[in-house]
Structures are given as C-alpha cells and as structure tokens.
Enzyme design. Structure first.
Site, PDB file in Angstrom:
ATOM      1  N   GLU A  20      47.966  27.597  21.563  1.00  0.00           N
ATOM      2  CA  GLU A  20      48.421  28.900  22.051  1.00  0.00           C
ATOM      3  C   GLU A  20      48.963  29.761  20.912  1.00  0.00           C
ATOM      4  OE1 GLU A  20      47.931  30.302  24.826  1.00  0.00           O
ATOM      5  OE2 GLU A  20      47.122  28.584  25.913  1.00  0.00           O
ATOM      6  N   TYR A  77      54.792  34.821  27.163  1.00  0.00           N
ATOM      7  CA  TYR A  77      53.432  34.372  27.421  1.00  0.00           C
ATOM      8  C   TYR A  77      53.258  32.906  27.023  1.00  0.00           C
ATOM      9  CZ  TYR A  77      48.675  33.087  26.683  1.00  0.00           C
ATOM     10  OH  TYR A  77      47.501  32.365  26.712  1.00  0.00           O
ATOM     11  N   ASP A 128      47.935  37.440  29.685  1.00  0.00           N
ATOM     12  CA  ASP A 128      47.586  37.932  28.356  1.00  0.00           C
ATOM     13  C   ASP A 128      46.780  39.223  28.515  1.00  0.00           C
ATOM     14  OD1 ASP A 128      45.070  37.143  29.206  1.00  0.00           O
ATOM     15  OD2 ASP A 128      44.611  35.974  27.410  1.00  0.00           O
ATOM     16  N   CYS A 178      34.659  40.367  31.910  1.00  0.00           N
ATOM     17  CA  CYS A 178      35.372  41.642  32.092  1.00  0.00           C
ATOM     18  C   CYS A 178      35.984  42.066  30.753  1.00  0.00           C
ATOM     19  CB  CYS A 178      36.454  41.480  33.156  1.00  0.00           C
ATOM     20  SG  CYS A 178      37.140  43.034  33.758  1.00  0.00           S
ATOM     21  N   CYS A 212      29.491  43.614  34.522  1.00  0.00           N
ATOM     22  CA  CYS A 212      29.803  43.663  35.950  1.00  0.00           C
ATOM     23  C   CYS A 212      28.748  42.966  36.799  1.00  0.00           C
ATOM     24  CB  CYS A 212      29.979  45.111  36.396  1.00  0.00           C
ATOM     25  SG  CYS A 212      31.389  45.940  35.609  1.00  0.00           S
ATOM     26  N   CYS A 250      29.597  39.383  37.126  1.00  0.00           N
ATOM     27  CA  CYS A 250      30.978  39.084  37.501  1.00  0.00           C
ATOM     28  C   CYS A 250      31.050  38.520  38.920  1.00  0.00           C
ATOM     29  CB  CYS A 250      31.836  40.337  37.392  1.00  0.00           C
ATOM     30  SG  CYS A 250      33.574  40.053  37.812  1.00  0.00           S
ATOM     31  N   CYS A 302      35.729  44.121  43.539  1.00  0.00           N
ATOM     32  CA  CYS A 302      36.413  44.822  42.454  1.00  0.00           C
ATOM     33  C   CYS A 302      36.642  46.282  42.827  1.00  0.00           C
ATOM     34  CB  CYS A 302      35.579  44.728  41.181  1.00  0.00           C
ATOM     35  SG  CYS A 302      36.295  45.639  39.783  1.00  0.00           S
TER      36      CYS A 302
END
Length: 288
Positions: free
Chosen positions: A33, A116, A134, A187, A194, A197, A203
């Site tokens: 991370e 985070y 994030d 995305c 799209c 997706c 959406c």
C-alpha cells in the site's frame, strides 16, 4: 450499485497481483500500500517482491539504516515514503510484537500511516468491513452514484458514500477491492470503457448522457525540470555509492539551475533523507 454484479465481474477480471495471494501478512500488505501511493502497479510488483523477501518482518527492516531503505526504494518516487515506512517498522518491532495491528485507530497512530492506508490494511489484510477510498473509488462513485464525470475535492463525504455501498456481509472486503479494480481498469479517468463496465445499466453518469466535467480543470503534474526531479537526481548520486560523497559530485547532477539545485539539496537535508558528515561530505540518512 448491485454488489453481486460487481463481485462477479471482479472474479473474472481481477489482476493476479502478488499481494493478493493467500498467506500474505499485514506487514507485506502495508508495504504494497505504501509503494502503490502515486505509483503505477506495474512499477511496484518487482520492488515489492524484493522487499518482502529481504524484510519479511518489521524488525528486519528496523535493523537497517534509513539510508539503506531509501537506497532500496530506487526509482519508485517520493522517497519520504520509504523513510516513513522505516520509522513505522521500528515502532512495529518495538511496540507491536513485530506485527501490523488489525484495527484502523491503532494503525492511524503509526508513523506515516494516513486514513486510506489504515483502512486498506484493515480491509485487505484482515478482512474488515471498512470503506476504502482512493482516487479510483472516488471516480467510480462520482460517475455511478452522483452522475458526474470527475469527483470533487476529497472530503469526509467520500467515506460516507463508500460505506453506504458496502454489502452487509462477509463479501464487503472483496467488494472494496472490486470497486477499486473497476476504477483502475475500466472506469478510468480519461478513457472509460463504459461498454465493458458491469455497472453500465445502473450508472447514473451514463444515464444522463455522460455530461462533461463542469468544474475547475484537472491539473496535471509535470515532472521535467521540477524540484522533485532534481531531488531524485541528487538522491541517485548517493544511492549509487556506499559511502559519503563530496559536494562537487552532487553539483554535477543538475547544472541547469544552481539555485534550484541548492534548494532541492536543502530540502533533502530538512526532510532527513540525507545528512552531512563531520568532514562536510554528503550521505544518505544514517550512513554518516
């Protein structure tokens, strides 16, 4: 946002990243991370594997000098992350039985661990149902939930939005990872896919006709000629040697603007990434 649709997509599309393998410790998740902050995944995989082999537990890293950890950080950028991780390793070794805590509040008390990172470790290392937000997650929520092309400035609302989307069962950590993966692979900021997706039918941004961003223009960070570039060049000189160097060697790293070079060198000293020896030479922290 239908959780199961996203989870089914993630089961098919998830990247086989090494820190997602079974048996990865909280310490190894923490390293990933920290490395992934502002650094693409492709650049992190190799260094992460090297680090977890070299420093499998916090005490192994704590035994090194700060300078050696910064040297091993290499070209990942923003080397203060390496310094903070070294500080964190020392605290974990001394105060937490050489292990990474599993709760957000304790994680937030560690050096260099922000909101985070604390939530990501609690979620991905220990399977806790906490929202993890994030840039990718914020963008997915902005489009799929709020119908805007780009998210606004980060705020406490981001955690509220993400928490409301979490499934109320044991799939919550997997859902958080799936949401992040969707933002990274589909995305995306500039060219969202799209048609590929799994959330296209629900959406809100798509339903509204994909309205363009109407807020302030997104600022892009340049690198060439910046103080950050000069800092990196100066650190490269010190990382490439095992002992202190004279000022003249550092001066050769950047001759385009001597005032900028001096400013960058001073900032490295202030940050504690480098030190001056008693005889006026320069070295990485802890190697004087």
């Amino acid at each position: 946002m239908p959780p199961q649709i996203l989870l089914d997509w993630f089961a098919r599309a998830r990247r086989p990243l090494p820190w997602r393998e079974p048996g990865i410790s909280g310490w190894q998740i923490l390293i990933s991370e920290i490395m992934l902050q502002q650094t693409p995944v492709a650049r992190v995989v190799g260094p992460w594997q090297t680090w977890v082999e070299r420093w499998p537990v916090p005490s192994a890293m704590a035994a090194e000098t700060t300078g050696e950890v910064v040297r091993a950080w290499g070209k990942l950028g923003y080397p203060r992350r390496a310094m903070r991780l070294h500080e964190c390793a020392r605290v974990l070794a001394a105060e937490h039985d050489d292990a990474v805590p599993d709760d957000v509040d304790t994680l937030l008390g560690l050096p260099g661990i922000g909101d985070y990172t604390a939530r990501a470790v609690a979620c991905f290392a220990y399977g806790q149902s906490v929202p993890v937000v994030d840039t990718n997650v914020r963008r997915v929520i902005a489009r799929a939930v709020h119908g805007t092309q780009q998210p606004g400035n980060p705020s406490k609302r981001d955690l509220v939005d993400a928490r409301q989307l979490l499934p109320d069962d044991e799939t919550a950590p997997e859902f958080s990872a799936a949401l992040m993966e969707l933002g990274a692979l589909v995305c995306t900021a500039r060219s969202p896919l799209c048609d590929a997706c799994p959330l296209v039918d629900t959406c809100r941004w798509v339903a509204l006709g994909k309205p363009a961003h109407d807020g302030p223009p997104r600022r892009t960070q340049k690198y060439d000629g910046t103080d950050r570039q000069v800092r990196g060049l100066l650190l490269d000189v010190l990382r490439g040697r095992t002992g202190p160097v004279e000022r003249a060697r550092l001066d050769l790293a950047w001759t385009r603007d001597t005032a900028q070079r001096d400013r960058a060198l001073d900032s490295l000293l202030v940050d504690g990434l480098i030190e001056i020896t008693s005889d006026g030479l320069f070295c990485l922290a802890g190697e004087a």
